[in-house]
Enzyme design. Structure first.
Site, PDB file in Angstrom:
ATOM      1  CB  CYS A 283      38.636   5.614  32.841  1.00  0.00           C
ATOM      2  SG  CYS A 283      38.483   3.810  32.874  1.00  0.00           S
TER       3      CYS A 283
ATOM      4  CG  HIS B 207      56.168   1.947  51.259  1.00  0.00           C
ATOM      5  ND1 HIS B 207      56.735   2.962  52.002  1.00  0.00           N
ATOM      6  CD2 HIS B 207      55.177   2.519  50.535  1.00  0.00           C
ATOM      7  CE1 HIS B 207      56.105   4.099  51.748  1.00  0.00           C
ATOM      8  NE2 HIS B 207      55.161   3.858  50.847  1.00  0.00           N
TER       9      HIS B 207
ATOM     10  CG  HIS C 164      33.832   5.010  34.044  1.00  0.00           C
ATOM     11  ND1 HIS C 164      33.134   4.791  32.873  1.00  0.00           N
ATOM     12  CD2 HIS C 164      35.123   4.684  33.771  1.00  0.00           C
ATOM     13  CE1 HIS C 164      33.969   4.381  31.937  1.00  0.00           C
ATOM     14  NE2 HIS C 164      35.186   4.299  32.447  1.00  0.00           N
TER      15      HIS C 164
HETATM   16  P1  AMP Z   1      52.902   5.993  50.196  1.00  0.00           P
HETATM   17  O1  AMP Z   1      53.783   6.379  51.344  1.00  0.00           O
HETATM   18  O2  AMP Z   1      52.167   7.133  49.560  1.00  0.00           O
HETATM   19  O3  AMP Z   1      53.663   5.222  49.143  1.00  0.00           O
HETATM   20  O4  AMP Z   1      51.786   5.026  50.722  1.00  0.00           O
HETATM   21  C1  AMP Z   1      51.836   4.393  51.983  1.00  0.00           C
HETATM   22  C2  AMP Z   1      50.957   3.167  51.962  1.00  0.00           C
HETATM   23  O5  AMP Z   1      51.004   2.568  53.239  1.00  0.00           O
HETATM   24  C3  AMP Z   1      49.490   3.446  51.653  1.00  0.00           C
HETATM   25  O6  AMP Z   1      49.070   2.582  50.613  1.00  0.00           O
HETATM   26  C4  AMP Z   1      48.772   3.164  52.968  1.00  0.00           C
HETATM   27  O7  AMP Z   1      47.477   2.662  52.780  1.00  0.00           O
HETATM   28  C5  AMP Z   1      49.696   2.159  53.617  1.00  0.00           C
HETATM   29  N1  AMP Z   1      49.670   2.151  55.084  1.00  0.00           N
HETATM   30  C6  AMP Z   1      49.675   3.210  55.920  1.00  0.00           C
HETATM   31  N2  AMP Z   1      49.741   2.804  57.206  1.00  0.00           N
HETATM   32  C7  AMP Z   1      49.775   1.444  57.184  1.00  0.00           C
HETATM   33  C8  AMP Z   1      49.857   0.446  58.198  1.00  0.00           C
HETATM   34  N3  AMP Z   1      49.937   0.750  59.494  1.00  0.00           N
HETATM   35  N4  AMP Z   1      49.881  -0.838  57.805  1.00  0.00           N
HETATM   36  C9  AMP Z   1      49.811  -1.176  56.495  1.00  0.00           C
HETATM   37  N5  AMP Z   1      49.737  -0.277  55.497  1.00  0.00           N
HETATM   38  C10 AMP Z   1      49.736   1.028  55.827  1.00  0.00           C
END
Ligand code: AMP
Length: 291
Positions: free
Chosen positions: A263, A207, A280
């Site tokens: 920030c 993703h 902030h």
């Molecule tokens: P990362 O794996 O650290 O890049 O982040 C995973 C992202 O997926 C985070 O921003 C979560 O908020 C998001 N996330 C986790 N579970 C779901 C879900 N079931 N549907 C949509 N977004 C999700």
């Protein structure tokens, strides 16, 4: 469960991984269907009508290549690429055979979307997935399209506060005569959008985060949330392919997540004082909208 219970080198909490964290109504954050309808140049991206509203459930599963896949916890994003039409439009922004775009369930900024490629490479760590130059180019190009869409969403929501959008807004509102065929361009909202992957993703399906810079969201609750988007832990997809010795390949060693809270807009250092940073950021958000 406290965030300390989750891996310190991860960007999200255990509750977010399991789906137990509270999520805001999707209507308050993310790209709305409205913007896709209003924007003629991306109208071809419009998704078909959803069959039935759904959220990824702990029991959702499917057969893929003869193997059952269960879309829960770290595999939760797989539910969207498997059957995007089963989700409501407020969650799935658009999809085609190659990509699904969703509004993040726990948005960390005013606009926070995820680009999910529908490819066998999506089950690889991004470092490995992006070793295929053809796949990388396709993802980079789709991410750019999504960045433009996210910028339009920012303009739609915040243009009315912006100094640089004043003329454009006046034309849109019919307050002044405007002879030219095109609207005044106004603020460059694309500059306000970041596009990247986390060096150590928590969720297993590939993703790409497409996220506005403001970090203004009720879901932005922990140091790890903030630092994961405001340090080199977030790797711009344009930076791929990464050199073999790029320090971002080893985010734990580099200690990005443990660094001081600074920030994003003015650089002020809040050390480890998250509450002060949050206060902030609320002020910075108002000032940022007005630029
Ligand atoms: P990362 O794996 O650290 O890049 O982040 C995973 C992202 O997926 C985070 O921003 C979560 O908020 C998001 N996330 C986790 N579970 C779901 C879900 N079931 N549907 C949509 N977004 C999700």
């Amino acid at each position: 469960m406290s965030p300390a219970d989750s891996d310190p080198d991860e960007a999200i909490t255990k509750e977010e991984i399991t789906g137990e964290a509270a999520a805001p109504p999707a209507s308050t954050a993310g790209i709305t269907k409205d913007i896709t309808q209003r924007n003629a140049c991306i109208s071809e991206l419009m998704r078909p009508k959803p069959k039935a509203p759904a959220q990824p459930t702990k029991s959702a599963s499917t057969k893929q290549s003869g193997l059952a896949r269960v879309f829960k916890e770290r595999d939760g994003l797989g539910a969207y690429t498997h059957d995007p039409a089963s989700f409501p439009a407020k969650r799935v922004v658009y999809f085609d055979d190659d990509f699904v775009v969703i509004n993040d369930l726990y948005p960390k900024s005013a606009v926070h979307t995820l680009l999910l490629p529908r490819s066998p490479r999506s089950r690889l760590h991004p470092f490995e997935a992006f070793e295929d130059p053809e796949f990388l180019t396709r993802v980079q190009s789709e991410a750019l399209k999504l960045k433009q869409l996210a910028a339009k969403e920012l303009q739609r929501r915040f243009g009315k506060y912006s100094e640089a959008d004043k003329l454009r807004e006046a034309v849109l509102n019919g307050d002044i005569e405007w002879e030219a065929n095109e609207l005044p361009k106004g603020r460059d909202w694309e500059r306000e959008i970041k596009v990247g992957i986390h060096a150590h993703p928590s969720m297993n399906d590939l993703h790409v985060h497409v996220i506005s810079r403001d970090m203004s969201s009720e879901c932005m609750k922990h140091r790890k949330h903030y630092n994961s988007f405001n340090t080199p832990f977030l790797i711009d997809v344009a930076d791929f392919p990464l050199a073999k010795d790029d320090p971002r390949r080893h985010p734990g060693h580099a200690g990005f997540m443990n660094g001081d809270l600074k920030c994003w807009r003015c650089g002020q250092n809040f050390g480890n004082k998250f509450k002060q940073l949050k206060d902030h950021l609320a002020l910075e958000f108002e000032a940022w909208k007005k630029e």
